[in-house]
Design a protein around this motif. Sequence first.
Motif, mmCIF file in Angstrom:
data_model
loop_
_atom_site.group_PDB
_atom_site.id
_atom_site.type_symbol
_atom_site.label_atom_id
_atom_site.label_comp_id
_atom_site.label_asym_id
_atom_site.label_seq_id
_atom_site.Cartn_x
_atom_site.Cartn_y
_atom_site.Cartn_z
ATOM 1 N N LEU A 192 -35.886 0.673 21.057
ATOM 2 C CA LEU A 192 -37.190 0.328 20.491
ATOM 3 C C LEU A 192 -37.804 1.512 19.741
ATOM 4 O O LEU A 192 -38.431 1.342 18.694
ATOM 5 N N LYS A 209 -44.067 -1.282 19.898
ATOM 6 C CA LYS A 209 -42.612 -1.369 19.946
ATOM 7 C C LYS A 209 -42.096 -2.761 19.598
ATOM 8 O O LYS A 209 -41.098 -2.903 18.880
ATOM 9 N N ASP A 210 -42.747 -3.809 20.112
ATOM 10 C CA ASP A 210 -42.257 -5.149 19.826
ATOM 11 C C ASP A 210 -42.457 -5.514 18.356
ATOM 12 O O ASP A 210 -41.604 -6.194 17.755
ATOM 13 N N ALA A 213 -39.779 -3.823 16.427
ATOM 14 C CA ALA A 213 -38.520 -4.554 16.596
ATOM 15 C C ALA A 213 -38.492 -5.794 15.711
ATOM 16 O O ALA A 213 -37.461 -6.106 15.096
ATOM 17 N N ASP A 214 -39.614 -6.515 15.633
ATOM 18 C CA ASP A 214 -39.690 -7.681 14.745
ATOM 19 C C ASP A 214 -39.362 -7.287 13.311
ATOM 20 O O ASP A 214 -38.614 -7.975 12.610
ATOM 21 N N ARG A 232 -36.247 -5.998 22.922
ATOM 22 C CA ARG A 232 -37.589 -6.538 22.677
ATOM 23 C C ARG A 232 -37.967 -7.545 23.751
ATOM 24 O O ARG A 232 -39.097 -7.528 24.273
#
Length: 269
Positions: A192, A209-210, A213-214, A232
């Motif tokens: 991440l 972080k998410d 990642a997207d 994720r």
Amino acid sequence: MSRTGRTRRADQTEEVVRLVHDVLGADVVGVYAHGSAVQGGLRPHSDIDVLAVVRSRTTAALRRALVDGLLTLSGSCAAADTVGGAGGARPVELTVVVASDVRPWRYPPLCEFQYGEWLREAYERGETPAPGPDPDLAVLITAALRGDAPLAGPPPAEVLDPVPHDDLRRAVADGVPELLAELASDTRNVLLALARIWLTLTTGEIRPKDAAADWALTRLPAEHRPVLAHARAVYLGAETERWDGLLPRVRAHAAHVVTEIERRRPRPR
């Protein structure tokens, strides 16, 4: 997150701020939240990220007192009699900087103290963190300034200088070797973090972080998506952290992302 969960996290943050004041006293200039708490909200595996600014250097004894306090406040090892303890507490990342080391800004900045759960074993053996250069402070300070979330003291803009864009890009790129050294032991967080570095070097933004990642998943070749998608999902609490089936793909994924990062690495001055 339930109201009880939010209250528990807020109380845990207050305990960290209280510890900083108890140990460092009148030397504290300000204490600031950064990270997920000010970038869209805490996720199931988010740390509580706190930056403290102090007036003068600490001693080894003071740094050890911070470590001892945090060992009882942070993560699943938090003592049952602390707020949210006995497994209800989040990991804490506390960073301390001396005001004159970061204002006026220069690169690389000096970190006075840092506690993180990834170092718990060393701290439990009696090791105490020492001051030293830390490029990642460029990211932390930028996040604290953008988050504008004082936990104690004046607004961060009154205490911290903005980090030049070029130094922010240098800092995220300079952190890659240290991350790669932890790929096997801290796989999810490293993957991440690499996605965030790729995003920041490309867009100049610092995202959760998410969200990073997207962004990265739409730019990865199909063969490298499952690894980051799993990281994720674990971060968001949607999947159990098991890497058995994906482990052979992890290093290939990381190598691809590092190649993208290197293409964007700032040129030496």
